[in-house]
Motif scaffolding. Structure first.
Motif, PDB file in Angstrom:
ATOM      1  N   ARG A 193       0.822  -1.216   0.000  1.00 29.88           N
ATOM      2  CA  ARG A 193       0.000   0.000   0.000  1.00 29.88           C
ATOM      3  C   ARG A 193       0.847   1.252   0.000  1.00 29.88           C
ATOM      4  NH1 ARG A 193      -2.729  -3.218   3.803  1.00 29.88           N
ATOM      5  NH2 ARG A 193      -1.850  -2.041   5.541  1.00 29.88           N
ATOM      6  N   HIS A 194       2.047   1.169   0.566  1.00 25.53           N
ATOM      7  CA  HIS A 194       2.912   2.348   0.685  1.00 25.53           C
ATOM      8  C   HIS A 194       3.848   2.498  -0.515  1.00 25.53           C
ATOM      9  CE1 HIS A 194       1.807   3.094   4.924  1.00 25.53           C
ATOM     10  NE2 HIS A 194       1.752   1.777   5.020  1.00 25.53           N
ATOM     11  N   PRO A 201       4.607   7.583   6.526  1.00 24.40           N
ATOM     12  CA  PRO A 201       4.440   7.073   5.165  1.00 24.40           C
ATOM     13  C   PRO A 201       5.791   6.918   4.468  1.00 24.40           C
ATOM     14  CG  PRO A 201       2.935   8.905   5.617  1.00 24.40           C
ATOM     15  CD  PRO A 201       3.908   8.839   6.755  1.00 24.40           C
ATOM     16  N   SER A 224       8.076   6.667   0.919  1.00 23.46           N
ATOM     17  CA  SER A 224       8.076   7.109  -0.474  1.00 23.46           C
ATOM     18  C   SER A 224       8.355   5.928  -1.384  1.00 23.46           C
ATOM     19  CB  SER A 224       9.142   8.189  -0.687  1.00 23.46           C
ATOM     20  OG  SER A 224      10.434   7.680  -0.398  1.00 23.46           O
ATOM     21  N   ASP A 225       7.721   5.932  -2.543  1.00 24.48           N
ATOM     22  CA  ASP A 225       7.948   4.861  -3.516  1.00 24.48           C
ATOM     23  C   ASP A 225       9.242   5.132  -4.277  1.00 24.48           C
ATOM     24  OD1 ASP A 225       7.448   2.522  -4.869  1.00 24.48           O
ATOM     25  OD2 ASP A 225       5.450   3.090  -5.539  1.00 24.48           O
TER      26      ASP A 225
END
Length: 529
Positions: free
Chosen positions: A386-387, A462, A464-465
């Motif tokens: 999801r992240h 969160p 980062s991709d």
């Protein structure tokens, strides 16, 4: 065939293998002259690695496939009194390893672009020095020259693990790696000297010149008596087995992969120098001993396949999982090599190249995860898909290649290995298939928990991709995985001629009389007897 060799040499027009071997070393020296200007150092390192890859692609484009002949040979005396020479050349056995080394090194440079490491200049110098010495190992056809590069590889490797490792035991890991490799190297050198003395005895008996030679092509013309083959085989075996590493000499590998830097994990897991030594030197020079001890070698391979997979199955640390999966994959390579037939050799050689994309790629991905979470432990993961969906997708692609999913490069290599093992004995293939099942189990189980399981307790912010630089690395690896998996013909065509020649030699045994070589053309192309 001679015309083909001449044509290939003419197309290049310069000593391309010398350039490939020493260009990274020259680049390292140039970086050493710079002051502490990080941007200039970084750009020079990337430019050197990029130029190395470009020249290696030229080598591939001009390589004549479907032949066992040595191409682009460069040969000159070095210490002629004892038969040591400077001899570089490529055939189907080693031609793919050189561009693979250049490809991975360029990706490592891109990976390290924003590393912010201390001792910035020595770091990039060590990476380039490691590239040059590794290419030297793959390109050398004189066994002493091979040994020199083999030993020189240890210097940058040691400092990369010791100084830039990410684990608390990095100094111990560096020392353990060097001591294991040196222990095997001493025995390997004794075996090389015995091959030279055997050549000398044959030269005296038949009144031929030269009296001494460490040249692989010369040594191939002189049979080694069966009474000596086993001794020399095991002396060489220990050198290659410690380096590979082959079970049970593998204990340094998990330590180095877990506590060393991720870039060193990519090199150790992706460039199979140890098993290359078996197919380059041991098998062609000592075919009778290879047949005599094939069951022991195949057994060691199978034990590694099962043992590595079972240990990987219970790991919660992603790096340790990849370390033991690397041991398992290496067992497959050993199984194919010591099937001692065409399909087994073909599959093992291709699988050594495949692991440079799949296993090395997974270590890149592990590095990306570590940079985001600060951990390789499963407790820090959970719900990652999801992240970081893009990172999760590429890890899945590389993992599918690692477990041999049809359509990926891993399937082609494992299929050929199992085919060769089945031709040798069905029981070998049966254990190999069990190892494939375990491999799918440990990867998919870990992936499901890390990317789709409950969110880890440490994940408070969160993530980062993939950034463009990281995305480029992952995409380049994935392209190679699908290329080989869907259209392996260009790669198989390059290796088939030499593999067929080696399979014939293993079937027929060593030659019975000395045969001298015809050398042609200014490019130094050589034709095997």
């Amino acid at each position: 065939m001679i015309l083909n060799e001449l044509f290939a040499a003419e197309q290049i027009g310069f000593p391309i293998l010398t350039v490939l071997t020493f260009l990274p070393l020259v680049g390292a020296l140039i970086i050493g002259l710079f002051q502490s200007h990080e941007d200039l150092i970084r750009k020079t390192a990337v430019a050197t690695a990029g130029l190395e890859l470009f020249v290696s692609v030229l080598l591939l484009l001009n390589f004549v496939p479907q032949t066992a002949d040595i191409q682009f040979a460069e040969r000159s005396p070095w210490i002629p009194a004892i038969g040591i020479g400077y001899h570089l050349g490529v055939d189907g056995i080693n031609v793919l390893f050189i561009p693979l080394t250049a490809f991975l090194t360029l990706l490592i440079m891109v990976y390290s672009w924003e590393s912010g490491k201390f001792l910035f200049k020595p770091y990039f110098m060590a990476l380039l020095a490691l590239e040059g010495t590794t290419v030297g190992v793959f390109a050398s056809l004189d066994l002493i020259l091979f040994f020199v590069f083999w030993e020189l590889m240890l210097i940058p490797s040691y400092f990369l693990i010791k100084l830039w490792g990410s684990g608390p035991e990095r100094q111990y890991a560096a020392l353990k790696y060097v001591l294991y490799t040196l222990s095997g190297s001493v025995l390997m050198l004794v075996g090389i000297v015995l091959l030279n003395l055997n050549f000398h005895a044959d030269a005296l008996m038949h009144g031929t010149e030269p009296l001494y030679s460490f040249d692989l092509l010369d040594l191939l013309t002189v049979p080694v008596p069966p009474s000596q083959q086993t001794l020399i085989f095991f002396l060489l075996f220990f050198g290659f087995a410690f380096k590979a590493p082959v079970f049970p000499f593998h204990t340094w590998l998990p330590t180095a992969l877990v506590h060393g830097p991720f870039v060193m994990s990519v090199v150790l897991a992706g460039l199979k120098v140890g098993t290359y030594g078996f197919i380059r030197i041991s098998l062609p020079l000592l075919p009778e001993a290879a047949h005599e001890w094939l069951w022991l070698m195949a057994a060691l391979g199978l034990i590694a396949v099962i043992y590595g997979a079972l240990i990987a199955l219970v790991q919660t640390d992603f790096r340790r999982l990849l370390a033991f999966s690397s041991i398992s994959h290496l067992g497959f390579v050993m199984l194919g090599l010591f099937a001692l037939n065409y399909q087994g050799l073909q599959g093992s050689l291709l699988q050594m190249i495949n692991l440079g994309f799949s296993t090395a790629g997974l270590f890149f991905m592990a590095g990306f995860l570590y940079n985001r979470t600060g951990s390789a432990e499963l407790v820090a993961y959970g719900g990652l898909a999801r992240h970081v969906p893009l990172l999760a997708t590429f890890i899945l692609i590389l993992g599918f290649a690692s477990i041999g999913l049809p359509g990926t490069n891993g399937f082609i290599g494992e299929f050929l290995i199992l085919m060769g093992a089945f031709q040798r004995h069905w029981l070998l293939a049966a254990f190999g298939v069990f190892g494939v099942i375990l491999g799918a189990g440990y990867f998919l189980w870990y992936y499901e928990r890390a990317f789709f399981g409950p969110v880890g307790g440490r994940m408070t912010t969160p993530l980062s991709d993939l950034q463009p630089r990281e995305w480029g690395i992952a995409a380049a690896l994935s392209i190679m995985i699908f290329w080989i998996g869907l259209y392996p013909a260009p790669f198989l065509n390059m290796i088939n001629g030499s593999v067929q020649k080696l399979a014939e030699r293993l079937e027929q045994g060593s030659v019975t009389k000395a045969v001298r070589f015809e050398r042609v053309g200014k490019g130094g192309g050589e034709v095997r007897p």
